[in-house]
Design an enzyme around this catalytic site. Structure first.
Site, PDB file in Angstrom:
ATOM      1  N   ILE A  94      18.163  48.873 -30.280  1.00 38.48           N
ATOM      2  CA  ILE A  94      17.051  49.354 -31.101  1.00 38.48           C
ATOM      3  C   ILE A  94      16.996  50.881 -31.168  1.00 38.48           C
ATOM      4  O   ILE A  94      16.108  51.439 -31.796  1.00 38.48           O
ATOM      5  CB  ILE A  94      15.704  48.782 -30.608  1.00 38.48           C
ATOM      6  CG1 ILE A  94      15.420  49.195 -29.150  1.00 38.48           C
ATOM      7  CG2 ILE A  94      15.684  47.258 -30.743  1.00 38.48           C
ATOM      8  CD1 ILE A  94      14.045  48.768 -28.635  1.00 38.48           C
ATOM      9  N   ASP A  95      17.950  51.538 -30.515  1.00 43.74           N
ATOM     10  CA  ASP A  95      17.998  52.998 -30.564  1.00 43.74           C
ATOM     11  C   ASP A  95      18.734  53.474 -31.819  1.00 43.74           C
ATOM     12  O   ASP A  95      19.278  52.670 -32.577  1.00 43.74           O
ATOM     13  CB  ASP A  95      18.675  53.545 -29.301  1.00 43.74           C
ATOM     14  CG  ASP A  95      20.093  53.009 -29.126  1.00 43.74           C
ATOM     15  OD1 ASP A  95      20.957  53.344 -29.948  1.00 43.74           O
ATOM     16  OD2 ASP A  95      20.335  52.250 -28.170  1.00 43.74           O
ATOM     17  N   HIS A 125      17.947  43.561 -34.258  1.00 44.90           N
ATOM     18  CA  HIS A 125      16.787  43.379 -33.389  1.00 44.90           C
ATOM     19  C   HIS A 125      15.697  44.423 -33.622  1.00 44.90           C
ATOM     20  O   HIS A 125      14.773  44.536 -32.826  1.00 44.90           O
ATOM     21  CB  HIS A 125      17.214  43.385 -31.916  1.00 44.90           C
ATOM     22  CG  HIS A 125      18.007  42.172 -31.531  1.00 44.90           C
ATOM     23  ND1 HIS A 125      18.853  42.134 -30.446  1.00 44.90           N
ATOM     24  CD2 HIS A 125      18.081  40.947 -32.100  1.00 44.90           C
ATOM     25  CE1 HIS A 125      19.419  40.936 -30.360  1.00 44.90           C
ATOM     26  NE2 HIS A 125      18.959  40.201 -31.354  1.00 44.90           N
ATOM     27  N   GLY A 180      30.173  46.391 -25.427  1.00 38.10           N
ATOM     28  CA  GLY A 180      28.946  46.599 -24.668  1.00 38.10           C
ATOM     29  C   GLY A 180      27.981  45.431 -24.686  1.00 38.10           C
ATOM     30  O   GLY A 180      26.795  45.612 -24.451  1.00 38.10           O
ATOM     31  N   SER A 191      27.750  41.037 -23.665  1.00 42.62           N
ATOM     32  CA  SER A 191      28.346  39.761 -23.256  1.00 42.62           C
ATOM     33  C   SER A 191      27.802  38.621 -24.098  1.00 42.62           C
ATOM     34  O   SER A 191      28.086  37.460 -23.839  1.00 42.62           O
ATOM     35  CB  SER A 191      28.081  39.497 -21.768  1.00 42.62           C
ATOM     36  OG  SER A 191      26.704  39.598 -21.480  1.00 42.62           O
ATOM     37  N   ASN A 221      34.218  44.995 -22.572  1.00 43.56           N
ATOM     38  CA  ASN A 221      33.073  44.704 -21.708  1.00 43.56           C
ATOM     39  C   ASN A 221      33.575  44.637 -20.270  1.00 43.56           C
ATOM     40  O   ASN A 221      34.498  43.878 -19.989  1.00 43.56           O
ATOM     41  CB  ASN A 221      32.422  43.370 -22.098  1.00 43.56           C
ATOM     42  CG  ASN A 221      31.046  43.188 -21.463  1.00 43.56           C
ATOM     43  OD1 ASN A 221      30.728  43.824 -20.466  1.00 43.56           O
ATOM     44  ND2 ASN A 221      30.237  42.323 -22.026  1.00 43.56           N
ATOM     45  N   ASN A 260      32.205  43.356 -17.742  1.00 42.86           N
ATOM     46  CA  ASN A 260      31.749  42.163 -17.037  1.00 42.86           C
ATOM     47  C   ASN A 260      32.409  40.910 -17.590  1.00 42.86           C
ATOM     48  O   ASN A 260      32.923  40.896 -18.705  1.00 42.86           O
ATOM     49  CB  ASN A 260      30.224  42.029 -17.157  1.00 42.86           C
ATOM     50  CG  ASN A 260      29.508  43.261 -16.656  1.00 42.86           C
ATOM     51  OD1 ASN A 260      29.802  43.769 -15.577  1.00 42.86           O
ATOM     52  ND2 ASN A 260      28.572  43.758 -17.450  1.00 42.86           N
ATOM     53  N   ALA A 309      32.208  50.939 -22.254  1.00 42.48           N
ATOM     54  CA  ALA A 309      32.331  51.235 -23.685  1.00 42.48           C
ATOM     55  C   ALA A 309      33.120  52.520 -23.917  1.00 42.48           C
ATOM     56  O   ALA A 309      34.030  52.558 -24.760  1.00 42.48           O
ATOM     57  CB  ALA A 309      30.943  51.324 -24.318  1.00 42.48           C
TER      58      ALA A 309
END
EC number: 2.3.1.286
Length: 228
Positions: free
Chosen positions: A88-89, A104, A169, A171, A194, A196, A213
């Protein structure tokens, strides 16, 4: 030009210092996510929700795009680039990217709590009593948990036309955004950056880079240009 679609998530913004919500503990800045990011939370305590997003908005003024954001913007010189972001930035915009779909919502916008089509620029705090033109209280222009994602179909159409889909960035644990991965063409190149473990059903067809990233983009950038 080849169509390169970038699906970005919280991991890229985290490297600029933006704190992220993690499903693991159910907390966001020590708040239960349903208290600050759901219609139920809004009905229960508007002041709490407004202050939570006021703090996020103030923080956003203090951070800057990182190298990953800038490298993604550079790709527009070589590809027909569309960014679909869960964030949302506005860090993609500030880095110079020009085609960004915020599925979003956007922190620097507000809307009427009765009519989400009444949208306003919102760089400063929202207070109780700040009204939209229809007389309703202003709220953050954010898609909360439990709300429809109005831009999802647009995102699906973009993904379906992609020659390359770069997932960075995220998952992809939050639906419906997680479902976008299943809309790619059979010959679409799928790349995932990513650090993770991810489990969103891409099987063996993805090129997976278990990197942050910024590090992932530094390693990938020249290789991507060679595919243009």
């Amino acid at each position: 030009m080849k169509k390169l679609t970038i699906l970005s998530g919280a991991g890229i913004s985290a490297e600029s210092g933006i704190k992220t919500f993690r499903d693991g503990d159910g907390l966001w800045e020590n708040h239960n996510v349903t208290d600050v990011a759901s219609p139920e939370g809004w009905r229960k305590d508007r002041a709490l929700v407004l202050e939570f997003y006021n703090q996020r908005r103030r923080q956003l003024h203090e951070v800057q795009p990182n190298e990953a954001h800038h490298l993604l913007a550079e790709l527009e010189k070589h590809f027909d680039v569309q960014i679909i972001t869960q964030n949302i930035d506005d860090l993609h915009e500030r880095a110079g990217s020009t085609n960004i779909l915020h599925i979003h919502g956007e922190l620097f916008k507000s809307c009427s709590c009765n009519n989400k089509s009444l949208i306003y620029d919102q760089k400063e705090d929202i207070s109780i009593g700040d009204k939209a033109e229809d007389g309703a209280q202003l709220r953050p222009f954010i898609v909360w948990f439990g709300e429809d994602v109005p831009l999802y179909q647009t995102a699906r159409e973009i993904v379906k036309e992609s020659d390359i889909l770069l997932v960075i960035g995220t998952s992809l644990q939050v639906y419906p955004a997680a479902g976008l991965i299943h809309d790619i063409k059979d010959d679409c190149l799928l790349i995932v950056i990513n650090p993770n473990e991810t489990g969103f059903g891409y099987g063996q067809r993805a090129v997976v880079m278990k990197e942050t990233a910024t590090q992932g983009m530094k390693l990938l950038f020249d290789k991507l240009i060679n595919l243009a």
